[in-house]
Design a protein around this motif. Structure first.
Motif, PDB file in Angstrom:
ATOM      1  N   GLY A  37       0.805  -1.208   0.000  1.00  0.00           N
ATOM      2  CA  GLY A  37       0.000   0.000   0.000  1.00  0.00           C
ATOM      3  C   GLY A  37       0.833   1.251   0.000  1.00  0.00           C
ATOM      4  O   GLY A  37       1.810   1.370  -0.727  1.00  0.00           O
ATOM      5  N   LEU A  38       0.432   2.165   0.862  1.00  0.00           N
ATOM      6  CA  LEU A  38       1.054   3.485   0.944  1.00  0.00           C
ATOM      7  C   LEU A  38       1.566   3.717   2.354  1.00  0.00           C
ATOM      8  O   LEU A  38       0.955   3.284   3.324  1.00  0.00           O
ATOM      9  CB  LEU A  38       0.022   4.554   0.597  1.00  0.00           C
ATOM     10  CG  LEU A  38      -0.596   4.445  -0.789  1.00  0.00           C
ATOM     11  CD1 LEU A  38      -1.886   5.238  -0.867  1.00  0.00           C
ATOM     12  CD2 LEU A  38       0.390   4.921  -1.839  1.00  0.00           C
ATOM     13  N   ILE A  39       2.672   4.402   2.462  1.00  0.00           N
ATOM     14  CA  ILE A  39       3.226   4.772   3.762  1.00  0.00           C
ATOM     15  C   ILE A  39       2.777   6.204   4.049  1.00  0.00           C
ATOM     16  O   ILE A  39       3.079   7.128   3.281  1.00  0.00           O
ATOM     17  CB  ILE A  39       4.769   4.698   3.768  1.00  0.00           C
ATOM     18  CG1 ILE A  39       5.248   3.306   3.336  1.00  0.00           C
ATOM     19  CG2 ILE A  39       5.330   5.094   5.120  1.00  0.00           C
ATOM     20  CD1 ILE A  39       4.905   2.189   4.284  1.00  0.00           C
ATOM     21  N   ALA A  40       2.031   6.376   5.141  1.00  0.00           N
ATOM     22  CA  ALA A  40       1.461   7.689   5.465  1.00  0.00           C
ATOM     23  C   ALA A  40       2.541   8.776   5.520  1.00  0.00           C
ATOM     24  O   ALA A  40       2.326   9.895   5.049  1.00  0.00           O
ATOM     25  CB  ALA A  40       0.696   7.618   6.772  1.00  0.00           C
ATOM     26  N   GLU A  41       3.691   8.460   6.083  1.00  0.00           N
ATOM     27  CA  GLU A  41       4.762   9.451   6.204  1.00  0.00           C
ATOM     28  C   GLU A  41       5.229   9.937   4.826  1.00  0.00           C
ATOM     29  O   GLU A  41       5.529  11.120   4.646  1.00  0.00           O
ATOM     30  CB  GLU A  41       5.956   8.882   6.986  1.00  0.00           C
ATOM     31  CG  GLU A  41       5.687   8.639   8.447  1.00  0.00           C
ATOM     32  CD  GLU A  41       5.080   7.270   8.745  1.00  0.00           C
ATOM     33  OE1 GLU A  41       4.618   6.580   7.804  1.00  0.00           O
ATOM     34  OE2 GLU A  41       5.029   6.907   9.929  1.00  0.00           O
ATOM     35  N   ASP A  42       5.289   9.012   3.855  1.00  0.00           N
ATOM     36  CA  ASP A  42       5.716   9.379   2.501  1.00  0.00           C
ATOM     37  C   ASP A  42       4.652  10.221   1.800  1.00  0.00           C
ATOM     38  O   ASP A  42       4.965  11.215   1.148  1.00  0.00           O
ATOM     39  CB  ASP A  42       6.013   8.129   1.672  1.00  0.00           C
ATOM     40  CG  ASP A  42       7.228   7.361   2.179  1.00  0.00           C
ATOM     41  OD1 ASP A  42       8.054   7.958   2.912  1.00  0.00           O
ATOM     42  OD2 ASP A  42       7.344   6.170   1.851  1.00  0.00           O
ATOM     43  N   VAL A  43       3.400   9.813   1.922  1.00  0.00           N
ATOM     44  CA  VAL A  43       2.302  10.539   1.277  1.00  0.00           C
ATOM     45  C   VAL A  43       2.182  11.944   1.854  1.00  0.00           C
ATOM     46  O   VAL A  43       1.919  12.908   1.136  1.00  0.00           O
ATOM     47  CB  VAL A  43       0.977   9.762   1.415  1.00  0.00           C
ATOM     48  CG1 VAL A  43      -0.192  10.570   0.866  1.00  0.00           C
ATOM     49  CG2 VAL A  43       1.071   8.408   0.716  1.00  0.00           C
ATOM     50  N   PHE A  44       2.409  12.055   3.146  1.00  0.00           N
ATOM     51  CA  PHE A  44       2.289  13.348   3.834  1.00  0.00           C
ATOM     52  C   PHE A  44       3.209  14.405   3.212  1.00  0.00           C
ATOM     53  O   PHE A  44       2.867  15.583   3.177  1.00  0.00           O
ATOM     54  CB  PHE A  44       2.592  13.175   5.323  1.00  0.00           C
ATOM     55  CG  PHE A  44       2.375  14.421   6.120  1.00  0.00           C
ATOM     56  CD1 PHE A  44       1.095  14.861   6.416  1.00  0.00           C
ATOM     57  CD2 PHE A  44       3.455  15.158   6.581  1.00  0.00           C
ATOM     58  CE1 PHE A  44       0.885  16.017   7.155  1.00  0.00           C
ATOM     59  CE2 PHE A  44       3.263  16.316   7.319  1.00  0.00           C
ATOM     60  CZ  PHE A  44       1.972  16.750   7.609  1.00  0.00           C
ATOM     61  N   PRO A  48      -0.451  16.064   2.046  1.00  0.00           N
ATOM     62  CA  PRO A  48      -0.836  15.939   3.455  1.00  0.00           C
ATOM     63  C   PRO A  48      -2.348  15.841   3.665  1.00  0.00           C
ATOM     64  O   PRO A  48      -2.791  15.301   4.681  1.00  0.00           O
ATOM     65  CB  PRO A  48      -0.265  17.203   4.095  1.00  0.00           C
ATOM     66  CG  PRO A  48      -0.021  18.151   2.980  1.00  0.00           C
ATOM     67  CD  PRO A  48       0.251  17.310   1.771  1.00  0.00           C
ATOM     68  N   GLU A  49      -3.132  16.313   2.705  1.00  0.00           N
ATOM     69  CA  GLU A  49      -4.585  16.249   2.832  1.00  0.00           C
ATOM     70  C   GLU A  49      -5.115  14.815   2.799  1.00  0.00           C
ATOM     71  O   GLU A  49      -6.263  14.565   3.176  1.00  0.00           O
ATOM     72  CB  GLU A  49      -5.254  17.083   1.729  1.00  0.00           C
ATOM     73  CG  GLU A  49      -5.143  16.512   0.327  1.00  0.00           C
ATOM     74  CD  GLU A  49      -3.827  16.802  -0.402  1.00  0.00           C
ATOM     75  OE1 GLU A  49      -3.752  16.504  -1.603  1.00  0.00           O
ATOM     76  OE2 GLU A  49      -2.879  17.324   0.213  1.00  0.00           O
ATOM     77  N   GLY A  57       0.624  15.353  15.883  1.00  0.00           N
ATOM     78  CA  GLY A  57       0.760  15.976  14.569  1.00  0.00           C
ATOM     79  C   GLY A  57       1.603  15.188  13.588  1.00  0.00           C
ATOM     80  O   GLY A  57       1.987  15.698  12.542  1.00  0.00           O
ATOM     81  N   LYS A  58       1.886  13.923  13.915  1.00  0.00           N
ATOM     82  CA  LYS A  58       2.668  13.067  13.015  1.00  0.00           C
ATOM     83  C   LYS A  58       1.731  12.189  12.190  1.00  0.00           C
ATOM     84  O   LYS A  58       0.665  11.795  12.666  1.00  0.00           O
ATOM     85  CB  LYS A  58       3.622  12.189  13.828  1.00  0.00           C
ATOM     86  CG  LYS A  58       4.697  12.980  14.529  1.00  0.00           C
ATOM     87  CD  LYS A  58       5.647  12.072  15.270  1.00  0.00           C
ATOM     88  CE  LYS A  58       6.707  12.892  15.977  1.00  0.00           C
ATOM     89  NZ  LYS A  58       7.601  12.044  16.751  1.00  0.00           N
ATOM     90  N   PRO A  59       2.133  11.856  10.966  1.00  0.00           N
ATOM     91  CA  PRO A  59       1.296  10.991  10.128  1.00  0.00           C
ATOM     92  C   PRO A  59       1.007   9.665  10.835  1.00  0.00           C
ATOM     93  O   PRO A  59       1.906   9.022  11.375  1.00  0.00           O
ATOM     94  CB  PRO A  59       2.148  10.762   8.884  1.00  0.00           C
ATOM     95  CG  PRO A  59       3.049  11.949   8.833  1.00  0.00           C
ATOM     96  CD  PRO A  59       3.336  12.293  10.261  1.00  0.00           C
TER      97      PRO A  59
END
Length: 103
Positions: A37-44, A48-49, A57-59
């Motif tokens: 899938g996707l890594i939230a930290e990378d997508v952020f 970020p939306e 405040g961290k992904p």
């Protein structure tokens, strides 16, 4: 969400799909730690939306309902393009057969 298909296409192209292992204890022992899938930290970093943040405040995770909102119009557009191509191919194949008969 994105009002224009090109905007949605850009978001999809920006996303980096990966395989990864969940941290130990993140899921029950019978679940495989391997996931895709996707890594939230990378997508952020780029969108970020699409990311839900934790209390610090961290992904934390993805807003998957927003991901679906991005993918939906693009998938519909691709289906329309595919249908149009299939119709055109069928028409061209018929024209080729007619040209062969005229020889």
């Amino acid at each position: 969400f994105p009002s224009h298909d090109k905007q949605a296409e850009k978001i999809i192209k920006d996303l980096k799909f990966v395989s990864f292992d969940y941290k130990k204890g993140a899921y029950s022992p019978e679940d495989s730690p391997k996931s895709y899938g996707l890594i939230a930290e990378d997508v952020f970093k780029t969108h970020p939306e699409l990311v839900d943040l934790d209390y610090n405040g961290k992904p934390r995770t993805m807003f998957f309902e927003k991901i679906v909102g991005v993918f939906g119009p693009v998938i519909q557009n691709l289906l329309t393009i595919t249908e149009n191509h299939e119709e055109r191919i069928t028409k061209l194949e018929k024209e080729i057969e007619l040209l062969k008969l005229k020889k």
